[in-house]
Design a protein around this motif. Sequence first.
Motif, PDB file in Angstrom:
ATOM      1  N   ALA A   2       0.770  -1.314   0.128  1.00 49.78           N
ATOM      2  CA  ALA A   2       0.209  -0.024  -0.135  1.00 49.78           C
ATOM      3  C   ALA A   2       0.730   1.139  -0.191  1.00 49.78           C
ATOM      4  O   ALA A   2       0.574   2.227  -0.886  1.00 49.78           O
ATOM      5  CB  ALA A   2      -1.008  -0.164   1.242  1.00 49.78           C
ATOM      6  N   THR A   3       1.799   1.316   0.848  1.00 49.23           N
ATOM      7  CA  THR A   3       2.868   2.253   0.752  1.00 49.23           C
ATOM      8  C   THR A   3       3.602   2.784  -0.404  1.00 49.23           C
ATOM      9  O   THR A   3       4.015   3.700  -0.781  1.00 49.23           O
ATOM     10  CB  THR A   3       3.581   2.463   2.318  1.00 49.23           C
ATOM     11  OG1 THR A   3       4.523   1.320   2.310  1.00 49.23           O
ATOM     12  CG2 THR A   3       2.892   2.772   3.482  1.00 49.23           C
ATOM     13  N   MET A   4       3.956   1.349  -1.067  1.00 51.99           N
ATOM     14  CA  MET A   4       4.622   1.496  -2.288  1.00 51.99           C
ATOM     15  C   MET A   4       3.797   2.278  -3.237  1.00 51.99           C
ATOM     16  O   MET A   4       4.291   3.440  -3.957  1.00 51.99           O
ATOM     17  CB  MET A   4       4.661   0.006  -3.075  1.00 51.99           C
ATOM     18  CG  MET A   4       5.537   0.067  -4.156  1.00 51.99           C
ATOM     19  SD  MET A   4       5.182  -1.713  -4.862  1.00 51.99           S
ATOM     20  CE  MET A   4       3.771  -1.621  -5.658  1.00 51.99           C
ATOM     21  N   SER A   5       2.337   1.860  -3.346  1.00 55.43           N
ATOM     22  CA  SER A   5       1.611   2.938  -4.414  1.00 55.43           C
ATOM     23  C   SER A   5       1.489   4.259  -3.828  1.00 55.43           C
ATOM     24  O   SER A   5       1.483   4.976  -4.908  1.00 55.43           O
ATOM     25  CB  SER A   5       0.302   2.003  -4.262  1.00 55.43           C
ATOM     26  OG  SER A   5      -0.810   2.778  -5.234  1.00 55.43           O
ATOM     27  N   ILE A   6       1.450   4.386  -2.565  1.00 53.51           N
ATOM     28  CA  ILE A   6       1.475   5.820  -2.046  1.00 53.51           C
ATOM     29  C   ILE A   6       2.459   6.640  -2.504  1.00 53.51           C
ATOM     30  O   ILE A   6       2.504   7.922  -2.808  1.00 53.51           O
ATOM     31  CB  ILE A   6       1.014   5.912  -0.358  1.00 53.51           C
ATOM     32  CG1 ILE A   6      -0.383   5.354  -0.304  1.00 53.51           C
ATOM     33  CG2 ILE A   6       1.077   7.241   0.071  1.00 53.51           C
ATOM     34  CD1 ILE A   6      -0.659   5.052   1.332  1.00 53.51           C
ATOM     35  N   GLN A  37       4.938   5.812  -4.599  1.00 53.40           N
ATOM     36  CA  GLN A  37       4.865   6.296  -6.257  1.00 53.40           C
ATOM     37  C   GLN A  37       3.967   7.355  -6.345  1.00 53.40           C
ATOM     38  O   GLN A  37       4.196   8.167  -6.943  1.00 53.40           O
ATOM     39  CB  GLN A  37       4.389   4.969  -6.884  1.00 53.40           C
ATOM     40  CG  GLN A  37       5.388   3.883  -6.904  1.00 53.40           C
ATOM     41  CD  GLN A  37       4.598   2.386  -7.550  1.00 53.40           C
ATOM     42  OE1 GLN A  37       3.468   2.346  -7.423  1.00 53.40           O
ATOM     43  NE2 GLN A  37       5.498   1.772  -8.390  1.00 53.40           N
ATOM     44  N   GLY A  38       2.789   7.551  -6.047  1.00 53.20           N
ATOM     45  CA  GLY A  38       1.712   8.502  -6.241  1.00 53.20           C
ATOM     46  C   GLY A  38       2.369   9.898  -5.802  1.00 53.20           C
ATOM     47  O   GLY A  38       2.429  11.045  -6.382  1.00 53.20           O
ATOM     48  N   VAL A  39       2.914   9.822  -4.490  1.00 50.73           N
ATOM     49  CA  VAL A  39       3.709  11.132  -3.940  1.00 50.73           C
ATOM     50  C   VAL A  39       4.787  11.672  -4.777  1.00 50.73           C
ATOM     51  O   VAL A  39       4.689  12.733  -5.230  1.00 50.73           O
ATOM     52  CB  VAL A  39       4.069  10.988  -2.589  1.00 50.73           C
ATOM     53  CG1 VAL A  39       5.077  12.236  -2.242  1.00 50.73           C
ATOM     54  CG2 VAL A  39       2.923  10.829  -1.535  1.00 50.73           C
ATOM     55  N   LEU A  72       5.106  11.018  -8.184  1.00 48.95           N
ATOM     56  CA  LEU A  72       4.458  11.524  -9.198  1.00 48.95           C
ATOM     57  C   LEU A  72       3.765  13.017  -9.369  1.00 48.95           C
ATOM     58  O   LEU A  72       3.722  13.944 -10.200  1.00 48.95           O
ATOM     59  CB  LEU A  72       3.462  10.761  -9.900  1.00 48.95           C
ATOM     60  CG  LEU A  72       3.989   9.638 -10.608  1.00 48.95           C
ATOM     61  CD1 LEU A  72       2.721   8.590 -10.975  1.00 48.95           C
ATOM     62  CD2 LEU A  72       4.289   9.993 -12.221  1.00 48.95           C
ATOM     63  N   VAL A  73       3.277  13.053  -7.888  1.00 45.84           N
ATOM     64  CA  VAL A  73       2.431  14.582  -7.589  1.00 45.84           C
ATOM     65  C   VAL A  73       3.501  15.527  -7.559  1.00 45.84           C
ATOM     66  O   VAL A  73       3.233  16.529  -8.066  1.00 45.84           O
ATOM     67  CB  VAL A  73       1.710  14.385  -6.450  1.00 45.84           C
ATOM     68  CG1 VAL A  73       1.418  15.669  -5.838  1.00 45.84           C
ATOM     69  CG2 VAL A  73       0.518  13.637  -6.483  1.00 45.84           C
TER      70      VAL A  73
END
Lengths: 322, 319
Positions: free
Chosen positions: B124-128, B130-132, B134-135
């Motif tokens: 889950a934090t991997m996805s988070i 990755q998102g951070v 990219l943001v």
Amino acid sequence: MTNTRRMRNSFARPVVLAPLTITGCTVLLFLVGSILARGFMAPSNVLMLLALSADLGIAAIGETVVILTGGIDLSIAWNVTAASIIFTGITQGNEGHLWIGVAAGLGVGALAGLANGLGIAKLNISPIVMTLGMNNIMQGLTLIYSQGTPSGSAPASIKEIATGWLGPIPIIVLVWIGLAIVVSACLHATRGGRYLYSVGESPMVSRLTGIDNDFVLIAAYTVSGFCAGLTGILFTGFSSMSFLGMGDQFVLPAIAAVVLGGASIYGGRGSYAGTFVGAFFLTVLTTVLAIVNISIGFRNIIYGLVIIAAVLLYRAYTRERE
Amino acid sequence: MGPRPSGAARQGAFGATVTFIVLFVVDFLLKGGHFSAFDLKTLCMNALPLVLVALGQFFVVLTNGIDLSLGPMMSVSGAIAALTFSTSPIGAVLLAMVAAAGGGLANAILVVRLRLPPILATLATMSIFQGVALVILPSPGGTVPAGLTAFLTNGGPALLPVPLVLLVCAALATGWTMTTRFGIWLRAVGGDEGAARSSGVAVSAVKFGAYVLAALLAGLGGLYLAIATANGSPTIGDSFILLSIAAVVLGRVAIVGGRGSPLGVVMGALTLTIIGSLLYFANLSSFYQSLINGLILVGVVGFDMIRKRFLLAVRGGRQ
């Protein structure tokens, strides 16, 4: 009295409550969606969203089976891509080579899954290490096979299955629902299904009751590879060609769908009905986020938070029972 | 459980060192018996980010955990640094490290306090993360002071280049950490958590420390990656998700059960790095890189399992 208690007990299990929760969340998302976009709740749009979920849902069949045994399959990404690239490479859009292409795509996926199962069951390699390694192996093999530029396209019949309609219903939705019924029947009404749960719940007890744990594990990972291959072929029909990295988008959502559906990552608990709703929820979520123009970055963040929230919530369900 | 690594761990580090030396010699011969100061510097420079993140993964694996979020953590720290270097270099480094510590803390809270399974929590934090990444940095960019890049990749005397110094420092610091009370407790927790707890080890604190330390090392790795490539990239860390685990496994660290040594992990990371160079000089396309990484990962673990079973059978036969 005892009857109601028994009923409440069985009702409080995450296996039942989780899919209900996710169904509720999906309905909420539909309400939000229909505020944002007119016609979001129209039957045709619901069917469209089901069609968009189908590839993820089929990839998640394999992930469900593997997670029920207490394992995990991180090799979906390049199993999907490998199957797709082999499929278009062989058929080159040619209907005459369709069945060889399908057999090759499914075969490649199943072989990778078989190798996973053998490594995990016979060599005791941890599922994370084995399937991560296999993901790299498949990536390498795919790159070498395609020399970095996949060729060919999907034959028309596969495009028809992936994007066509049978009367008012998308064909891929019928395929997915058919598979879901078969898989659920296998999980809950056959000996093989019971063995799967039994190995996941306690390998020791399972062995003592005479189940061949190794065989169950090998079969589970082979099924997972096969499903990845099938996803690769169907997704090729959807995008009408194959490309490098096309399978990457399935790994995290497939695991997320299984977990949202109420399966325990430790094995022994879960259902495909749950995964089915989980996959649909994730697709609707992605679509709603796309309507409000949320960037991929924020989508990844929301995905992560949803997984964490679901796991915490479902654990509360389990505690209630105890 | 003394401060020194157990016999099995030393044996593991030995195996990993031999693997590296063999590949190094093959690489040396393929290059026509040529190894210059430049080659030494390049090897260390290429290996350093992986060495750092793999040492981080090592701490987590010692606690019977796994951290899939360390790769994206590298992207986040690199992106933050690349975006803020032009304002204040020291501030950039501090900010990147604070972010990494925060990410590690989040993992620790999820795994230790909320008792989520490490694989799910860090997925889950991997996805988070990755998102951070990219943001804050949607596409590769940002700036890094040219002087800093030059110093950290090219600085120092010919035989003691800065990347080598940093690599040795990282290995020594981790090695030292393993001799402290924290290190000893870490092994104890990984070996048998229940026994560790009943003998007075602060299990939760040790695990907290492992996840935070791992994220900090990943952050340092991402920072070095950004400085060496002179910009930030939101996806640069993704390949390290597998590589960090592979380096730990090649270092013969048991995925279950508190054994292994930092030296083995460093050798594992060096081995994975030199494979890239080997392919280049053996005239094989880079397409083979991931195939060979995967085969080595599976092959080494498989071989160890077969050997263990064989040894057990031999011992069983004797008794």
